[in-house]
Design a protein around this motif. Structure first.
Motif, short mmCIF file in Angstrom:
data_model
loop_
_atom_site.label_atom_id
_atom_site.label_comp_id
_atom_site.label_asym_id
_atom_site.label_seq_id
_atom_site.Cartn_x
_atom_site.Cartn_y
_atom_site.Cartn_z
N VAL A 73 2.24 15.10 7.88
CA VAL A 73 2.59 13.78 8.40
C VAL A 73 1.93 12.70 7.56
CG1 VAL A 73 2.62 12.27 10.41
CG2 VAL A 73 2.69 14.75 10.71
N LEU A 117 -11.97 -5.49 1.46
CA LEU A 117 -10.51 -5.60 1.40
C LEU A 117 -10.05 -7.06 1.31
CD1 LEU A 117 -7.88 -3.43 3.00
CD2 LEU A 117 -7.70 -5.86 3.48
N GLU A 163 -4.86 -10.02 -4.96
CA GLU A 163 -3.44 -9.67 -5.02
C GLU A 163 -2.55 -10.88 -4.73
OE1 GLU A 163 -4.43 -5.07 -3.90
OE2 GLU A 163 -3.46 -6.31 -2.39
N TYR A 176 -3.30 11.83 17.56
CA TYR A 176 -2.42 12.97 17.71
C TYR A 176 -3.16 14.21 18.18
CZ TYR A 176 0.04 9.66 14.87
OH TYR A 176 0.59 8.51 14.41
C1 LIG Z 1 -3.34 -2.19 5.74
C2 LIG Z 1 -4.32 -1.47 4.86
C3 LIG Z 1 -4.51 -1.89 3.54
C4 LIG Z 1 -5.36 -1.21 2.69
N1 LIG Z 1 -5.54 -1.65 1.40
C5 LIG Z 1 -6.41 -1.02 0.59
C6 LIG Z 1 -6.65 -1.50 -0.74
O1 LIG Z 1 -6.07 -2.49 -1.18
N2 LIG Z 1 -7.54 -0.81 -1.51
C7 LIG Z 1 -8.19 0.31 -1.04
O2 LIG Z 1 -8.96 0.92 -1.79
N3 LIG Z 1 -7.97 0.77 0.19
C8 LIG Z 1 -7.13 0.12 1.02
N4 LIG Z 1 -6.96 0.56 2.30
C9 LIG Z 1 -7.61 1.79 2.69
C10 LIG Z 1 -6.55 2.87 2.53
O3 LIG Z 1 -6.09 3.21 3.81
C11 LIG Z 1 -7.00 4.14 1.84
O4 LIG Z 1 -7.64 3.83 0.67
C12 LIG Z 1 -5.85 5.10 1.52
O5 LIG Z 1 -4.59 4.48 1.63
C13 LIG Z 1 -5.92 6.25 2.45
O6 LIG Z 1 -4.91 7.17 2.17
P1 LIG Z 1 -4.31 8.08 3.29
O7 LIG Z 1 -3.31 8.96 2.60
O8 LIG Z 1 -5.38 8.69 4.08
O9 LIG Z 1 -3.54 7.07 4.28
P2 LIG Z 1 -2.31 6.09 3.98
O10 LIG Z 1 -2.21 5.75 2.57
O11 LIG Z 1 -2.42 4.98 4.95
O12 LIG Z 1 -1.03 6.97 4.37
C14 LIG Z 1 -0.72 7.31 5.69
C15 LIG Z 1 0.79 7.37 5.83
O13 LIG Z 1 1.11 7.98 7.06
C16 LIG Z 1 2.22 7.31 7.62
N5 LIG Z 1 2.21 7.56 9.07
C17 LIG Z 1 1.28 7.14 9.97
N6 LIG Z 1 1.57 7.60 11.19
C18 LIG Z 1 2.72 8.32 11.08
C19 LIG Z 1 3.52 9.06 12.00
N7 LIG Z 1 3.19 9.14 13.30
N8 LIG Z 1 4.63 9.68 11.54
C20 LIG Z 1 4.98 9.60 10.22
N9 LIG Z 1 4.25 8.93 9.30
C21 LIG Z 1 3.13 8.30 9.73
C22 LIG Z 1 2.01 5.87 7.25
O14 LIG Z 1 3.22 5.15 7.28
C23 LIG Z 1 1.44 6.01 5.84
O15 LIG Z 1 2.45 5.97 4.86
C24 LIG Z 1 -6.10 -0.11 3.17
C25 LIG Z 1 -5.93 0.29 4.50
C26 LIG Z 1 -5.07 -0.37 5.34
C27 LIG Z 1 -4.92 0.10 6.76
#
Ligand SMILES: Cc1cc2nc3c(=O)[nH]c(=O)nc-3n(C[C@H](O)[C@H](O)[C@H](O)COP(=O)(O)OP(=O)(O)OC[C@H]3O[C@@H](n4cnc5c(N)ncnc54)[C@H](O)[C@@H]3O)c2cc1C
Lengths: 83, 429
Positions: free
Chosen positions: B9, B159, B166, B261
Motif C-alpha cells: 500500500v 519543511l 520550492e 490500519y
Molecule cells: C505533505 C508532506 C510533504 C513532505 N515534503 C517533504 C520534503 O519536501 N522533503 C523531505 O525530505 N521530506 C518531505 N516529507 C517527508 C516525507 O513524507 C518522506 O520523506 C517520504 O516521502 C516518506 O516516504 P514514504 O514512502 O514512507 O511515504 P510517502 O512518500 O508519503 O508515500 C506514501 C504513499 O501512500 C499513499 N497512501 C496513503 N494511504 C493510502 C491508502 N489507504 N491506500 C492507498 N494508498 C495510500 C499515499 O498517497 C502516498 O503516495 C513530506 C511529508 C509530507 C506529509
C-alpha cells in the motif's frame, strides 16, 4: 485528458491528470461548502488524510484531492449529506 | 498465475523500494496507490506535459532510480492508481476501494502509507486558503508553478524552508516564513548533521536569501483572521507583535507517522517508511528495502543479500533527533493559552472550550463519547496529539481509542461492489 468539470454548474477547466481539488483552487474556489457541523470545508492536507476537501462528485461524497478530473464531471458542496 | 500476491500500500519511496525487493525474489506484487500517480509526499510528479523546475537534481536522481528498480521487475509488479486500501481484517482479507472495488486475500501486506503533517491548532486555522505547507508543496510540484497570490508559511520545522525554496523556484516567493524555533542559533549542533542534510539545508537557505524571503525565527503565529477577502496573520516574538497580509497560508509543525490500519491478522504484515517511523526520505528508501527483505525471508525462508541495513535507519534517526533539537521550542504555553473558541477537531468542530468542559482529567471514554474528539471522519489523525497535550501530556504518543476499520469513510456502494473475496485481485479468482 484536459477539459472542464462543473462546480455548482459553473465550468472549471482542468489539466491532464489534475485532481479536482487542484482545479478548483486554480479557479479561485477555496471554500468547498460547509462541514456537517458548520466549519468551512476546503483543502487542508492535500494528501487524502484529513477529509477536509470532501465534495459531492456525480452524486457521491469524495475527497477532491484524490479525485482525478474527468470531462463533464459535476461537483457540488457536500451540504450536510454525511450527517 | 493465480497464486496470491503480496499487497503493497503506497507508491512512495518506501512502497516502491519494498515492491522491488519482494518482486526481486520472484514473488508477485500488487501496489495500490490512492493518488492518480506515484511519488508520495516528497516525489510528487508534475502533471503530464508540465516541466518540473522544482525538485532538486538529487531528488530527481533518487526517484528515477527507484522507479527504474520497479520497472525492472516487469509484470511481477502490478500498480493500481486511484485505488485505496481501507484495512485488513483478522482473517487476512483486505478491502480495496476506488479504481476497482475488491476484497482480496493477499499472501502478505506491506503498509507504506507515509506521514501526515502536524499542525498545531490556532484561531483561524480552519479558514479556506489556510492549508498545510505540504499542500502548497504538492500544488507547486504537480503544476510546476507556485500558486498565485501572497503566500505566508509558518509553524516550525525544516519543511518550511524546503517549501519556501520550492515556492521561489515555482516563481512566487513567500512573503515571509514564520518559524517558532531558533534554528540558526544552533550552529554547532547543526554541524553534527550528516553532510547531505547540510547540503540540502544550505541549498534552501541560498534560494530563500537570493529571493530576499524574510525568515523570522523565535516567532509564533498567534491567530489568523479573514479581512476583506484576504487573510491576516498575527505573529508574536520577544520583540512584540506584528501582522502580515496574505492570500494563502501554509501551516506546518512537523510530521508524524500515519498508520491507521493496525490489525492483528493471519497474514504477515510489515510497515515501512514514514508510516512506521517518520524519519524522512532517505530512511524511507532503506526502510522499504529492509521491510521487503524481511518479508521475503519470512515467506520463502531465504534471506536476501540486502537484508536489514539497520545502521542506515539508525543514522537517519539520529539526524532527525538532532534536527528536532535544532528546531525545538516549547509550544505548550501557546497551546494552553488558546482562546476557548479555537477549533481542535476540524471534523466535528470541537473546540478548546469543549475540551475544558470535560473537566481536568477526562478519560478516553469522556473524550470520545462526550467530547467527540477523535470521532470524526479523519479518525483523530489531526486532533489526537493536541487533545493529549492539553489533557494528559504523559500519554502524548498514544492513540485515542482503537483503530476502526475502514480507515477512511467509504461508500456503501463500493462495499457492495467489492463482491466476493479473491486471492488474485487481477483475475478476481
Ligand atoms: C505533505 C508532506 C510533504 C513532505 N515534503 C517533504 C520534503 O519536501 N522533503 C523531505 O525530505 N521530506 C518531505 N516529507 C517527508 C516525507 O513524507 C518522506 O520523506 C517520504 O516521502 C516518506 O516516504 P514514504 O514512502 O514512507 O511515504 P510517502 O512518500 O508519503 O508515500 C506514501 C504513499 O501512500 C499513499 N497512501 C496513503 N494511504 C493510502 C491508502 N489507504 N491506500 C492507498 N494508498 C495510500 C499515499 O498517497 C502516498 O503516495 C513530506 C511529508 C509530507 C506529509
Amino acid at each position: 485528458m484536459s477539459g472542464r468539470i462543473y462546480w455548482n454548474g459553473t465550468p472549471v477547466p482542468f489539466l491532464p491528470g489534475e485532481n479536482a481539488a487542484s482545479a478548483l483552487l486554480r479557479a479561485g474556489i477555496a471554500g468547498f461548502g460547509r462541514t456537517p457541523t458548520g466549519l468551512p470545508g476546503g483543502v487542508f492536507c492535500a494528501i487524502g488524510q484529513c477529509q477536509g476537501c470532501l465534495v459531492m462528485a456525480d452524486g457521491r461524497l469524495t475527497e477532491a484531492c484524490l479525485l482525478e478530473c474527468r470531462e463533464g464531471m459535476r461537483l457540488s458542496p457536500r451540504g450536510g449529506m454525511n450527517e | 498465475m493465480n497464486e496470491p500476491v503480496v499487497l503493497v500500500v503506497g507508491a512512495g519511496l518506501a512502497g516502491f523500494s519494498a515492491a522491488a525487493e519482494i518482486a526481486g525474489a520472484g514473488l508477485r506484487v500488487l501496489v495500490v496507490e490512492q493518488a492518480a500517480a506515484p511519488g508520495g509526499a516528497i516525489h510528487r510528479q508534475p502533471l503530464p506535459g508540465i516541466a518540473y523546475p522544482v525538485a532538486s537534481a538529487v531528488h530527481r536522481r533518487r526517484w528515477t532510480q527507484v522507479t527504474a528498480s520497479v520497472r525492472a521487475q516487469g509484470d511481477r509488479i502490478e500498480i493500481r492508481y486511484g485505488c485505496r486500501f481501507a484495512g485488513l481484517d483478522h482473517e487476512g482479507t483486505a478491502l480495496l476501494t476506488g479504481a476497482r472495488n475488491a476484497l482480496v486475500r493477499p499472501r502478505a501486506l506491506v503498509i507504506a502509507t507515509g506521514a501526515a503533517e502536524r499542525v498545531r491548532p490556532r484561531p483561524g486555522w480552519t479558514l479556506p486558503n489556510v492549508m498545510t505547507a505540504g499542500a502548497l508543496q504538492i500544488r507547486t510540484k504537480t503544476l510546476g508553478k507556485a500558486p498565485d497570490g501572497r503566500i505566508l508559511l509558518g509553524g516550525s520545522g525544516p519543511l518550511l524552508l524546503a517549501a519556501g525554496a520550492e515556492l521561489v523556484k515555482g516563481g512566487n516567493p513567500p512573503v515571509a516564513i514564520i518559524e517558532a524555533g531558533r534554528p540558526f542559533r544552533h550552529v554547532i549542533g547543526s554541524l553534527g548533521l550528516p553532510l547531505p542534510y547540510l547540503r540540502e539545508a544550505a541549498g534552501y537557505m541560498a534560494t530563500l536569501l537570493r529571493a530576499r524571503v524574510p525568515v523570522l525565527t523565535g516567532t509564533e503565529i498567534v491567530r489568523i483572521e479573514k479581512r476583506s477577502g484576504a487573510l491576516t496573520l498575527h505573529v508574536e516574538s520577544s520583540s512584540g507583535g506584528r501582522t502580515f497580509d496574505g492570500d494563502l497560508i501554509g501551516l506546518h509543525d512537523g510530521i508524524r507517522a500515519s498508520d491507521h490500519y493496525a490489525a492483528a491478522s493471519s497474514i504477515p504484515v510489515m510497515r515501512a517508511g514514514d508510516c512506521r517511523e517518520a524519519l524522512g526520505a532517505r530512511a524511507a528508501l532503506a526502510d522499504g528495502r529492509a521491510a521487503g527483505a524481511a518479508l521475503v525471508a519470512e515467506l520463502t525462508g531465504t534471506v536476501p543479500a540486502s537484508a536489514k541495513d539497520s545502521s542506515r535507519i539508525e543514522r537517519e534517526r539520529r539526524a532527525q533527533r538532532r534536527l528536532a533539537r535544532i528546531f525545538g521550542h516549547d509550544g505548550s504555553a501557546r497551546l494552553a493559552a488558546l482562546p476557548a473558541d479555537t477549533v481542535i477537531c476540524r471534523c466535528e468542530n470541537r473546540t478548546v472550550g469543549d475540551l475544558r468542559a470535560l473537566g481536568p482529567v477526562p478519560t478516553d471514554r469522556d473524550l470520545r463519547l462526550h467530547g467527540r474528539f477523535a470521532m470524526g471522519a479523519c479518525q483523530g489523525r489531526f486532533c489526537t496529539e493536541w487533545v493529549r497535550a492539553l489533557t494528559d501530556p504523559s500519554h502524548a504518543g498514544s492513540p485515542l481509542g482503537a483503530v476502526r476499520l475502514p480507515a477512511h469513510p467509504i461508500a456503501i456502494a463500493d462495499l457492495l461492489d467489492a463482491g466476493g473475496i479473491a486471492d488474485n485481485p487481477s483475475t478476481g479468482e
